[in-house]
Design an enzyme around this catalytic site. Structure first.
Site, PDB file in Angstrom:
ATOM      1  N   ASP A 632       0.974  -1.208   0.003  1.00  0.00           N
ATOM      2  CA  ASP A 632      -0.235  -0.092   0.039  1.00  0.00           C
ATOM      3  C   ASP A 632       1.017   1.193   0.112  1.00  0.00           C
ATOM      4  O   ASP A 632       1.966   1.330   0.329  1.00  0.00           O
ATOM      5  CB  ASP A 632      -0.983   0.060   1.144  1.00  0.00           C
ATOM      6  CG  ASP A 632      -1.969   0.851   0.945  1.00  0.00           C
ATOM      7  OD1 ASP A 632      -2.222   1.511   0.182  1.00  0.00           O
ATOM      8  OD2 ASP A 632      -2.808   1.293   2.159  1.00  0.00           O
ATOM      9  N   GLU A 670      10.343   6.243  -9.042  1.00  0.00           N
ATOM     10  CA  GLU A 670       9.552   5.234  -9.235  1.00  0.00           C
ATOM     11  C   GLU A 670       9.206   4.445  -7.874  1.00  0.00           C
ATOM     12  O   GLU A 670      10.346   3.655  -7.507  1.00  0.00           O
ATOM     13  CB  GLU A 670       9.512   4.609 -10.446  1.00  0.00           C
ATOM     14  CG  GLU A 670       8.977   5.063 -11.799  1.00  0.00           C
ATOM     15  CD  GLU A 670       7.439   5.802 -11.649  1.00  0.00           C
ATOM     16  OE1 GLU A 670       6.653   5.074 -11.082  1.00  0.00           O
ATOM     17  OE2 GLU A 670       7.029   6.773 -12.201  1.00  0.00           O
ATOM     18  N   ASP A 702      -2.373  -2.799  -3.039  1.00  0.00           N
ATOM     19  CA  ASP A 702      -3.549  -1.575  -2.915  1.00  0.00           C
ATOM     20  C   ASP A 702      -2.856  -0.216  -3.076  1.00  0.00           C
ATOM     21  O   ASP A 702      -1.747  -0.230  -3.451  1.00  0.00           O
ATOM     22  CB  ASP A 702      -4.053  -1.723  -1.212  1.00  0.00           C
ATOM     23  CG  ASP A 702      -5.375  -1.099  -0.856  1.00  0.00           C
ATOM     24  OD1 ASP A 702      -5.727  -0.273  -1.921  1.00  0.00           O
ATOM     25  OD2 ASP A 702      -5.755  -1.267   0.226  1.00  0.00           O
ATOM     26  N   HIS A 836      -0.481  -0.851   4.696  1.00  0.00           N
ATOM     27  CA  HIS A 836      -1.030   0.514   4.950  1.00  0.00           C
ATOM     28  C   HIS A 836      -0.506   1.210   6.223  1.00  0.00           C
ATOM     29  O   HIS A 836      -0.146   2.343   6.487  1.00  0.00           O
ATOM     30  CB  HIS A 836      -2.536   0.303   5.061  1.00  0.00           C
ATOM     31  CG  HIS A 836      -3.403   1.581   5.458  1.00  0.00           C
ATOM     32  ND1 HIS A 836      -3.172   2.914   4.842  1.00  0.00           N
ATOM     33  CD2 HIS A 836      -3.848   1.777   6.922  1.00  0.00           C
ATOM     34  CE1 HIS A 836      -3.956   3.767   5.613  1.00  0.00           C
ATOM     35  NE2 HIS A 836      -4.355   3.167   6.862  1.00  0.00           N
TER      36      HIS A 836
END
Lengths: 861, 377
Positions: A632, A670, A702, A836
């Site tokens: 994430d 990136e 995600d 996350h």
């Protein structure tokens, strides 16, 4: 509580914001569950660049006059031009064709059938319907678009009343008969012009150009219905919900899009609420001024305002506040495009007849995002008095009563939500102009919501050391069932610290006593903590930690007296980087209710155990030698400087231990390069733990924005493959990459008797509303207590596993059971949620990669 | 405001700054500022740019546009719709914007009763037959107090880089000053108007004799208009309405009531927060060291006194707390300047809040309930 999780998930809150980030109970209570869509901040719309230091709202008017004329068409032809605008629906990314095993069918079969209704309407067209695309040229060449239009439509008897024309491309619902049609028009001063209308395309209803065309026509319809566009959605201003207590105004509206789905082209529409505020930024500053001490005023303003979206009074544009310039005022001047200088006061008076009454207010700065040509980005200056606030501030989000007031209006139970969605179709059916427009194009909408059968896959058995139990499938929660049971792996608390301030001595003792009560049944061996009193200053906490932590320290617990973020950040930073020791911060307020301390202590004990490398529960995972990866991203919206990629991967078969790393990506880098390195280390660690390498790697990705799918397929997946190849010549594991999306407009309702309910956890949908060019499915994994449950969308973009859709769906659902900070099923697979949490902690508090010594523990929980 | 020009090299290229069309619009805006018309119509409104500028003029309550080409109007008509801000803070004035599709050679009763009618660069696009009917329609039938007509001054053309005979291919004619003035004087005489001539687009220095680039006639009706519309004027409708927007306004009961109730509840909240025993606002619990320098920003004093009229709140009628109910005398609430300004009279204030705010049994005070302060966080 509500709303915050989402804001965080999207990395929206400004860096210095307080609002209890993962401190103590807040993180215990952290739910990922259903957030009403109304609390969504719209994705920041592109703010047009202003040319020179001009005030907000002017740039576009002049600069892109020409572009605006055919704005609709521009979007239409974006596919050819390589996208000036993002394609939010990822049209044209066809990933399914590369996956042999789902060519025939991508649907699963396990589970019990359930009758579902969804928020989709079929778009219907006449039989043999086609859209005819023509190119129109003039001889002699006519420059003015208006003239070109006028000349062409002198031939209305030929062309018909229904048309869309941008000056050169003409769309008609009918065929003119010939490939090339030539007509002559005469300008009003007698010049003869030959117009050549050439058929360039006959578009079937399903062609991508047609889809974009439908959306353009649909936006036309929404405008005809007097709905106001804000961001990507449309709202009805005439029927607002007003919450005067908080000066809030909530506009009901719709998020909608027309796309090609499995069987048919459909309109997907969901209720959306726009929270607007009937106070200006200046009003807000003034009331803030009365609430805080003077010396903290500027800080407080920055805290509350930066990152918020404001809406200008004089035009319909939204900007994000990036800074407040206290040295400037409306009396400052700026240079207009023609080179003349003008003050903001005069400018707004002259241009919009807006009086600025407070001449001493500071100005707001918004860094525009869009670049035009080679021009450098120039900040847009906004006047607080002329800007309305939109959305909610962090403070409002943490105001429980306010959120309660708000959610009573916006959190609709299923049947009510379905009614609201149906209203859009009602509007469309009842408006004569809209009906006429649709008829003329030969289009119509089905009046009923789409219904079809879905499947509910069976619930999982939760395994704890030597114990197996079921949970209530409706609640999808097993905190009760878990009570008093020993954990799979309990880490002892032999040598640990408890830091507290003098004021909180009692609370610290209460925590300690309650931990003594709750830990034995979990199987956690616990010694008395080393209790250390500290002064309530950041340096004091750090000094004590420095002095007291030894190599044997299991964990450091800090009892914090307030939710000051700087203190929390400093502690976390120190203990995650320089001195890698698991840490647990607890907010004193969480312990202040004596009747709740035991519950809180239970949760803290579990959390601490995970942070030290303990394991709580597991589910049965039949698939062997599989490495599951979760990724994430966290985007620092405030400074815009860096993004954080969180990466986790399981280390063992039972998925109870997780390796983690993160990528701190600087501007222009990136994130994928860093991810490659993460995967390499993860494989190395896996080998250390298991003495073999995984034969399958399944990545749950995600944090992919709308329109970024293309990048993922073309750059990230090849990098993963590369990385796997680089491990060894004979190593050839199967790779699966699944894009996980929480923010979708799709909703499912379960038909039960006469009414609609939320579908139960475990509901899987892989028909009708999925996309034919993808291998995708929806799972409703969590349960919600109020409102409508939001399904999660899974898009398998790469898969050499050969696993049946059924198996992948089951595995995904199983993984939603494995998040240790919530004894229940969550919205996404646990690795995504771990990733996350990690990215958020690093992005918010630590700002660099944590020490790798911690990488085999869930220290970021 | 006046145009400047540049001479580049030997070729004489006149460029106006600001552009000529803006100068024409500004001319109208200035006129509106001066005469404060309530009803304004723009004939030949095209893409509605002038109407869009005029909607910001606070004196205008009715704004209409007419054009022969519906598609040009439709293209950008939505920019005339109310903005979110107009709904968030409804204005004191009412404003209705309407667009009609039709010809200036036809009469339509919807064009009656206007204070100002503008015809910017319109007449030169009219065919001979239309031009003939034009004065009767505008001066005879519509008969607004003021008419503004602008048209190119052909004497200026040699200074423009135009190769064709006219500045625009659709122009049917371009008049010199004498031609325009003759036409205008004749129309004024015929329909009892006075006319004055001016223009925008100053000629370059040394070339003053050619006159303005755009010539403008401002016509003022010399006779007062009887209130009743003459029966012969009640002609049948010839125009088709293509757009209508009614702006939210405090003149409308619905918006006024909402504004008053919002203000009352918000004011009550701030009173309640200052009551003794009430929990302090958040933001005081922190004991961080104040390192920031003193802010320079001082909200203007007038805003302060306006918002929380401490002085204005009558001392004798204090709010009182009873359990979780707070009773605030209506007179206290009415003393808030914003509330007072919105309602004008106390009677009106009472009427507006009735049914929206709970009142005490004798009706002299409003009752508000404090939330249970139990934070579940």
């Amino acid at each position: 509580m509500t709303g915050r999780a989402r804001a965080r998930a999207r990395g929206r809150p400004p860096g210095q914001e307080t609002a209890v980030p993962s401190v103590g109970a807040s993180s215990i209570q952290q739910t990922l569950l259903n957030q009403p869509p109304g609390f969504r901040q719209p994705q920041q719309p592109h703010v047009p660049t202003s040319l020179s230091e001009e005030p907000g709202g002017r740039g576009r008017q002049r600069g892109s006059q020409r572009l605006q004329i055919s704005a609709g068409f521009q979007e239409m032809s974006l596919a050819d031009r390589g996208g000036r605008r993002r394609d939010f629906h990822d049209i044209g990314v066809n990933t399914r064709q590369a996956m042999e095993h789902v060519q025939e069918s991508k649907t699963g079969s396990s589970g019990v059938m359930i009758k579902l209704t969804t928020n989709y309407f079929r778009l219907m067209s006449r039989p043999q319907w086609a859209l005819y695309q023509y190119h129109v040229s003039y001889n002699p060449e006519m420059e003015a678009r208006r003239l070109r239009s006028a000349l062409l439509f002198q031939h209305e008897e030929l062309i018909g009343k229904t048309h869309a024309f941008d000056g050169s491309i003409l769309f008609l619902p009918k065929n003119l008969g010939n490939k090339v049609t030539e007509v002559f028009s005469r300008t009003r001063n007698g010049e003869d012009v030959k117009i050549t209308i050439t058929l360039t395309n006959e578009l079937p209803p399903t062609s991508p150009t047609c889809l974009q065309f439908y959306n353009i026509i649909f936006r036309r319809l929404l405008k005809m219905l007097n709905l106001q566009q804000i961001g990507r959605n449309y709202y009805n201003p005439s029927d607002p919900i007003s919450i005067p207590k908080h000066r809030l105004m909530v506009w009901p509206g719709f998020a909608s899009s027309i796309l090609q789905y499995e069987q048919s082209i459909m309109l997907c529409t969901d209720v959306s609420y726009k929270v607007l505020r009937s106070e200006t930024v200046l009003d807000f500053m003034c009331s803030l001024y009365r609430q805080v001490e003077e010396q903290r005023f500027r800080d407080a303003c920055a805290k509350e305002l930066i990152g918020l979206i404001v809406l200008t009074k004089y035009n319909n544009r939204t900007y994000r506040v990036d800074d407040i310039d206290w040295d400037a005022s409306p009396q400052c001047t700026f240079t207009k495009a023609d080179g003349s200088e003008i003050t903001f006061v005069d400018y707004y008076k002259r241009q919009y007849n807006q009086e600025i009454t407070d001449l001493k207010q500071p100005v707001l700065i918004s860094q525009s995002k869009r670049r035009r040509g080679t021009l450098v980005q120039v900040p847009v200056v906004l006047i607080p008095e002329l800007c309305f606030l939109t959305g909610l501030t962090e403070k409002m989000r943490s105001d429980f009563n306010m959120m309660k007031d708000l959610s009573s209006h916006t959190r609709l139970p299923p049947d009510q939500r379905q009614r609201e969605i149906g209203r859009l179709i009602d509007y469309i059916r009842k408006d004569d102009n809209v009906q006429k427009e649709l008829r003329d194009w030969g289009l119509s909408f089905d009046s009923n919501l789409l219904s079809f059968p879905g499947r509910v896959i069976q619930g999982e058995k939760i395994l704890q050391s030597g114990r197996v139990f079921d949970y209530n499938p409706q609640l999808a929660d097993w905190s009760k069932e878990m009570r008093g049971a020993p954990l799979i792996c309990a880490k002892p608390l032999e040598n640990w610290l408890l830091l507290y301030t003098r004021r909180n001595y009692e609370l610290a003792n209460a925590l300690l006593q309650n931990l003594f009560k709750v830990t034995p049944s979990m199987g956690i061996r616990m010694n008395k903590a080393t209790m250390i009193e500290v002064e309530d200053r950041t340096e004091s906490y750090l000094r004590v930690l420095q002095q007291s932590i030894t190599p044997d320290t299991n964990i450091a617990v800090c009892l914090l007296s307030s939710s000051r973020k700087d203190k929390y950040d400093a502690i976390k930073k120190y203990l995650c980087t320089d001195c890698p020791v698991p840490s647990q911060c607890v907010l004193a307020r969480t312990l202040s209710k004596p009747q709740a301390v035991m519950t809180v202590a239970t949760k803290i004990a579990l959390q601490m155990n995970c942070k030290m490398g303990g394991e709580l529960w597991t589910v049965e995972i039949p698939l062997k030698q599989v490495m599951v990866v979760g990724i994430d991203c966290y985007h620092d919206t405030l400074s815009g400087k860096h993004s954080i990629g969180g990466f986790v991967a399981n280390l063992n078969q039972t998925m109870t231990r997780w390796f983690s790393r993160c990528v701190v990506q600087g501007r222009g880098q990136e994130i994928v390069d860093g991810l490659k390195a993460c995967l390499q280390t993860a494989l190395r660690d896996w080998f250390k733990w298991n003495k073999y390498l995984p034969s399958r790697v399944i990545v749950y990705r995600d944090g992919v924005g709308d329109g970024q799918l293309h990048t993922l397929v073309n750059y990230e997946v090849p990098q993963f493959l590369d990385c796997l190849k680089s491990v060894g010549k004979d190593y050839n594991p199967k790779l699966t990459v699944i894009v996980v999306k929480k923010r979708v407009n799709t909703r499912f309702f379960a038909q039960s008797g006469g009414s609609l309910k939320n579908p139960p956890p475990g509901t899987v949908v892989d028909v009708e509303v999925t996309r034919p060019e993808w291998y995708d499915f929806y799972i409703v994994s969590q349960a919600v207590r109020s409102g409508c449950v939001a399904p999660t969308h899974y898009n398998v973009i790469y898969d050499t596993s050969g696993l049946k859709p059924d198996h992948l769906q089951r595995l995904t659902y199983k993984l939603c059971h494995m998040y240790y900070n919530w004894s229940g099923v969550i919205r996404v697979p646990a690795p995504c949620q771990y990733a996350h949490k990690l990215a958020f902690l690093v992005g918010q508090s630590i700002h660099r990669e944590p020490n790798l010594l911690l990488s085999d523990r869930l220290y970021y929980l | 405001m006046d145009g400047t020009f540049q001479e580049e090299g030997s070729a004489r290229i006149v460029k106006f700054r600001p552009p000529l069309y803006k100068q024409r619009y500004q001319f109208i805006k200035d006129l509106v500022e001066k005469y404060k018309p309530k009803k304004v119509a723009d004939l030949g409104c095209a893409d509605c740019s002038l109407l869009w500028m005029l909607k910001f003029c606070s004196c205008i309550e009715v704004l209409s546009g007419v054009d022969i080409c519906a598609s040009v109007m439709k293209e950008k008509m939505y920019k005339l719709a109310p903005l979110p801000g107009d709904y968030l803070q409804p204005s004191e004035r009412s404003l209705t914007i309407t667009l009609h599709h039709g010809s200036v050679a036809h009469k339509d009763p919807c064009m009656l009763g206007f204070d100002l009618v503008t015809c910017i660069e319109l007449i030169e696009h009219l065919e001979q037959s239309e031009l003939k009917k034009f004065p009767e329609v505008v001066f005879g039938f519509m008969a607004p107090s003021i008419v503004v007509i602008s048209t190119p001054n052909s004497e200026f053309n040699p200074l423009l880089p135009v190769e064709t005979s006219f500045r625009h291919p659709d122009h049917k004619f371009e008049w010199n000053r004498a031609q325009f003035q003759n036409w205008a004087l004749e129309a004024a005489r015929c329909y009892d108007y006075s006319v004055e001539f001016t223009g925008v687009g100053q000629p370059p220095r040394g070339m003053e004799k050619v006159g303005f680039c755009t010539q403008i006639g401002v016509f003022v009706r010399k006779y007062p208009l009887s209130e009743a519309i003459q029966p012969e004027k009640a002609t049948k409708a010839a125009y088709k309405t293509v757009f209508k927007a009614v702006y939210p306004s405090l003149k409308e009961e619905k918006y006024l009531q909402n504004a008053v109730v919002t203000e009352v509840i918000f004011s009550a909240q701030s009173i309640m927060q200052r009551l003794p025993g009430h929990r302090l606002m958040a933001g005081h619990e922190d004991n961080g060291d104040p390192t920031e320098t003193k802010p320079k920003f001082q909200p203007s004093m007038n805003r302060f006194s306006e918002d929380l009229g401490k002085g204005a709140v009558a001392r004798s009628l204090e709010p009182f707390v009873n359990g979780n109910a707070v009773s605030i005398p209506l007179s206290t609430l009415f003393s808030f300047p914003k509330v007072r300004r919105l309602c004008c009279s106390f009677e009106r204030f009472c009427k507006l809040i009735s049914g929206k705010v709970t009142l005490s049994s004798d009706g002299s005070a409003a009752i508000f309930y404090t939330d249970c302060e139990d934070e579940e966080n």
